[in-house]
Write an enzyme that holds these catalytic residues in place. Structure first.
Site, PDB file in Angstrom:
ATOM      1  N   GLU A  19     -10.791 -38.934  28.531  1.00 42.43           N
ATOM      2  CA  GLU A  19     -10.235 -40.325  28.683  1.00 42.43           C
ATOM      3  C   GLU A  19     -10.745 -40.871  29.935  1.00 42.43           C
ATOM      4  OE1 GLU A  19      -8.332 -41.908  26.580  1.00 42.43           O
ATOM      5  OE2 GLU A  19      -7.839 -40.096  25.082  1.00 42.43           O
ATOM      6  N   CYS A  51      -7.057 -48.354  33.707  1.00 37.06           N
ATOM      7  CA  CYS A  51      -8.245 -48.078  33.037  1.00 37.06           C
ATOM      8  C   CYS A  51      -8.711 -49.178  32.113  1.00 37.06           C
ATOM      9  CB  CYS A  51      -8.032 -46.879  32.394  1.00 37.06           C
ATOM     10  SG  CYS A  51      -6.827 -46.709  31.250  1.00 37.06           S
TER      11      CYS A  51
HETATM   12  P1  NAD Z   1     -11.332 -39.182  39.289  1.00 36.71           P
HETATM   13  O1  NAD Z   1     -12.195 -38.955  38.154  1.00 36.71           O
HETATM   14  O2  NAD Z   1     -11.665 -39.349  40.564  1.00 36.71           O
HETATM   15  O3  NAD Z   1     -10.242 -38.049  39.339  1.00 36.71           O
HETATM   16  C1  NAD Z   1      -9.549 -37.619  38.110  1.00 36.71           C
HETATM   17  C2  NAD Z   1      -9.084 -36.175  38.239  1.00 36.71           C
HETATM   18  O4  NAD Z   1     -10.066 -35.350  38.453  1.00 36.71           O
HETATM   19  C3  NAD Z   1      -8.011 -35.717  39.586  1.00 36.71           C
HETATM   20  O5  NAD Z   1      -7.084 -34.857  39.182  1.00 36.71           O
HETATM   21  C4  NAD Z   1      -9.096 -35.044  40.748  1.00 36.71           C
HETATM   22  O6  NAD Z   1      -8.408 -34.547  41.442  1.00 36.71           O
HETATM   23  C5  NAD Z   1     -10.392 -34.524  39.889  1.00 36.71           C
HETATM   24  N1  NAD Z   1     -11.483 -34.190  40.439  1.00 36.71           N
HETATM   25  C6  NAD Z   1     -11.814 -35.344  41.173  1.00 36.71           C
HETATM   26  N2  NAD Z   1     -13.320 -35.125  41.501  1.00 36.71           N
HETATM   27  C7  NAD Z   1     -13.480 -33.683  40.872  1.00 36.71           C
HETATM   28  C8  NAD Z   1     -14.555 -32.967  40.893  1.00 36.71           C
HETATM   29  N3  NAD Z   1     -15.747 -33.296  41.487  1.00 36.71           N
HETATM   30  N4  NAD Z   1     -14.528 -31.968  40.258  1.00 36.71           N
HETATM   31  C9  NAD Z   1     -13.385 -31.656  39.233  1.00 36.71           C
HETATM   32  N5  NAD Z   1     -12.167 -32.524  39.331  1.00 36.71           N
HETATM   33  C10 NAD Z   1     -12.293 -33.718  40.173  1.00 36.71           C
HETATM   34  O7  NAD Z   1     -10.537 -40.414  38.759  1.00 36.71           O
HETATM   35  P2  NAD Z   1      -9.415 -41.237  39.570  1.00 36.71           P
HETATM   36  O8  NAD Z   1     -10.150 -42.066  40.622  1.00 36.71           O
HETATM   37  O9  NAD Z   1      -8.230 -40.434  39.788  1.00 36.71           O
HETATM   38  O10 NAD Z   1      -8.886 -42.410  38.306  1.00 36.71           O
HETATM   39  C11 NAD Z   1      -9.687 -43.526  38.177  1.00 36.71           C
HETATM   40  C12 NAD Z   1     -10.379 -43.453  36.834  1.00 36.71           C
HETATM   41  O11 NAD Z   1      -9.781 -42.890  35.816  1.00 36.71           O
HETATM   42  C13 NAD Z   1     -10.998 -44.691  36.585  1.00 36.71           C
HETATM   43  O12 NAD Z   1     -12.371 -44.706  36.229  1.00 36.71           O
HETATM   44  C14 NAD Z   1     -10.064 -45.478  35.602  1.00 36.71           C
HETATM   45  O13 NAD Z   1     -10.663 -45.974  34.273  1.00 36.71           O
HETATM   46  C15 NAD Z   1     -10.043 -43.726  34.655  1.00 36.71           C
HETATM   47  N6  NAD Z   1      -8.716 -43.630  33.751  1.00 36.71           N
HETATM   48  C16 NAD Z   1      -8.914 -43.573  32.376  1.00 36.71           C
HETATM   49  C17 NAD Z   1      -7.727 -43.673  31.652  1.00 36.71           C
HETATM   50  C18 NAD Z   1      -7.891 -43.549  30.431  1.00 36.71           C
HETATM   51  O14 NAD Z   1      -6.745 -43.101  29.533  1.00 36.71           O
HETATM   52  N7  NAD Z   1      -9.027 -43.739  29.611  1.00 36.71           N
HETATM   53  C19 NAD Z   1      -6.383 -43.707  32.427  1.00 36.71           C
HETATM   54  C20 NAD Z   1      -6.407 -43.950  33.756  1.00 36.71           C
HETATM   55  C21 NAD Z   1      -7.671 -43.882  34.327  1.00 36.71           C
END
Ligand code: NAD
Length: 461
Positions: A220, A254
């Site tokens: 997602e 998002c």
């Molecule tokens: P992110 O990708 O930075 O982090 C998400 C998760 O991944 C966190 O738990 C984080 O600890 C982990 N993570 C981060 N870097 C990692 C790595 N290198 N390796 C493994 N795990 C890692 O996202 P965010 O900043 O928390 O959220 C914002 C993003 O999420 C935006 O792009 C938003 O559009 C998207 N989002 C999508 C939805 C949806 O339902 N489609 C909902 C909410 C947010």
């Protein structure tokens, strides 16, 4: 509080968590309808009994107002649980299918079965709901679950950990708090399903890691969701509904409208109405409003403030570094090649670009990655058809924003770069379920023509 002391970075501890859950799953403890219903009831009660605790944590991490915390996090989750409890028995039933002529005597059915151990990785923007909504699907489908909340919202992460530890045996549902190191260790484990919500870049890492063990994934993700306001739109409603979508959680949603494409004829009027909507929602100084959220971290705040240079802040534009708040801002005179038009904004800044023809809009949106959402404001059915038939996007609304995500009757997910797979309501159950095809053959008779024989081989020559 030093939240990092709760982070698990020891590989043997993580291995143990996963193997304990595997054993629990193999012991058949998650599969009966009664155990699933009992677990969903427990989850609902845990949430209901801790509403204030959850709201306090959301206030601390994101300055979410109680109204917003309830409607966009707690309420939406409780509705998902209610809906699932109501329909679960029907969803779980094996489905009989017809038999082909070549299969006479046999019976076919599709049997839903859980995958096993589900790993749920959550982001920070709706840190409670986005960790627990997938859990509803995982439990309903009969899996065990490991949840990795975001480290950027540590108070909510802690509350989720405590709440689920109080409600569940960790062999069934557990929370592993941590940042990238912890997630990387979890990704090495032989879990049976990975459900990830987060950014496109991390989504690519997740898919790559899952691919090493061929673990099925749901991604997602995010992207730049356009919001189109056509010349015949009801501008009063459009302005309010756009600001509702962009203002919620200070644009850190998002499916927030990322940028505005407005017909040249109504641009000036729309700007005025957006200004009115902002003051109606957040008063004359949104930076001081307790109904308006803050940016999650200084790093994200600095990135957003940089975007303000990419246009003219025709509405808003103010910010406060001490409180990490940025006013709801409309940017005009923005070019398609500026930074603010390259990456997902994820903040309360709305760049606005005008258009004259729908073809222009369609071509520009097609040049970008397929968005997670698309919003269109128009009274014309022809315009609605032209946009929805010609453009691909995860989902969206006509004459509204965000609301398509808040109903369990509509599946939610992206397409292409904005995600893979979908959930909510029945789709959550299906996401965490493998549909096993079973053929039961009769032993009352046997049709011999399918077996190899000398006669048959000769015929074939
Ligand atoms: P992110 O990708 O930075 O982090 C998400 C998760 O991944 C966190 O738990 C984080 O600890 C982990 N993570 C981060 N870097 C990692 C790595 N290198 N390796 C493994 N795990 C890692 O996202 P965010 O900043 O928390 O959220 C914002 C993003 O999420 C935006 O792009 C938003 O559009 C998207 N989002 C999508 C939805 C949806 O339902 N489609 C909902 C909410 C947010």
């Amino acid at each position: 509080m030093n939240h990092e002391r709760f982070y698990i970075t020891d590989e043997t501890v993580i291995e143990h968590i996963v193997s304990t859950q595997k054993q629990y799953f193999y012991a058949q403890k998650t599969k009966s309808i009664n155990s699933r219903i009992q677990a969903l009831n427990k989850l609902r009660d845990a949430v209901k009994q801790n509403e204030q605790r959850i709201m306090d944590a959301l206030k601390q991490d994101l300055n979410k107002s109680e109204v917003e915390a309830y409607t966009s996090e707690i309420g939406i989750l409780l509705e998902e649980i209610r809906f699932t409890l109501k329909h679960l028995a029907k969803w779980m039933k094996p489905k009989k299918v017809k038999t082909a002529l070549t299969h006479v005597g046999s019976k076919g059915k599709i049997v839903p079965e859980p995958y096993g151990v589900a790993l749920i990785i959550a982001p920070w923007n709706y840190p409670f709901q986005l960790a627990l909504s997938p859990l509803v699907g995982a439990i309903a489908a009969g899996n065990t679950a490991i949840i990795k909340p975001s480290e950027l919202t540590p108070s909510v992460s802690r509350v989720i950990q405590e709440l689920l530890a109080e409600a569940f045996d960790p062999a069934f549902v557990t929370v592993v708090e941590g940042a990238v190191d912890t997630t990387s260790l979890l990704l090495k484990q032989p879990v049976d399903y990975i459900f990830f919500t987060g950014s496109v870049n991390v989504g690519k890492i997740i898919m790559q890691e899952a691919g090493k063990q061929l673990i099925p994934v749901t991604l997602e993700l995010g992207g730049k969701s356009p919001c189109i306001v056509h010349e015949d739109a009801n501008l009063d409603l459009a302005a309010k509904r756009i600001m509702f979508g962009k203002g919620m959680n200070a644009g850190q949603t998002c499916v927030a409208p990322d940028y505005l494409l407005v017909h040249k004829k109504v641009k000036a009027q729309l700007v005025e109405k957006l200004r009115e909507a902002i003051s109606q929602f957040y008063g004359s100084n949104p930076l001081e409003s307790d109904r308006y959220g803050r940016i999650v971290s200084e790093r994200h705040f600095t990135r957003l403030v940089e975007f303000l240079k990419d246009g003219n802040a025709i509405v808003g534009g103010g910010y406060n570094k001490n409180t990490l708040t940025i006013e709801p801002t409309v940017l005009s005179e923005v070019s398609w090649t500026s930074d603010v038009m390259q990456e997902e904004i994820f903040g309360p800044i709305l760049p606005m670009i005008e258009y004259e023809t729908l073809d222009e809009v369609i071509h520009k949106v097609q040049e970008k990655a397929k968005p997670l959402a698309l919003y269109l404001f128009t009274e014309s059915e022809d315009v609605q058809n032209a946009i929805t038939e010609r453009l691909s996007f995860g989902g969206g609304c006509i004459n509204d924003t965000l609301m398509h995500i808040a109903t369990p009757y509509l599946p939610f997910g992206g397409v292409g770069e904005s995600g893979t797979g979908q959930y909510h309501g029945k789709d959550s159950f299906q996401t965490f379920t493998h549909f096993k095809s079973m053929l039961s053959q009769t032993t009352k008779f046997d049709l011999s023509f399918r077996y190899p024989s000398e006669k048959q081989s000769l015929k074939m020559i």
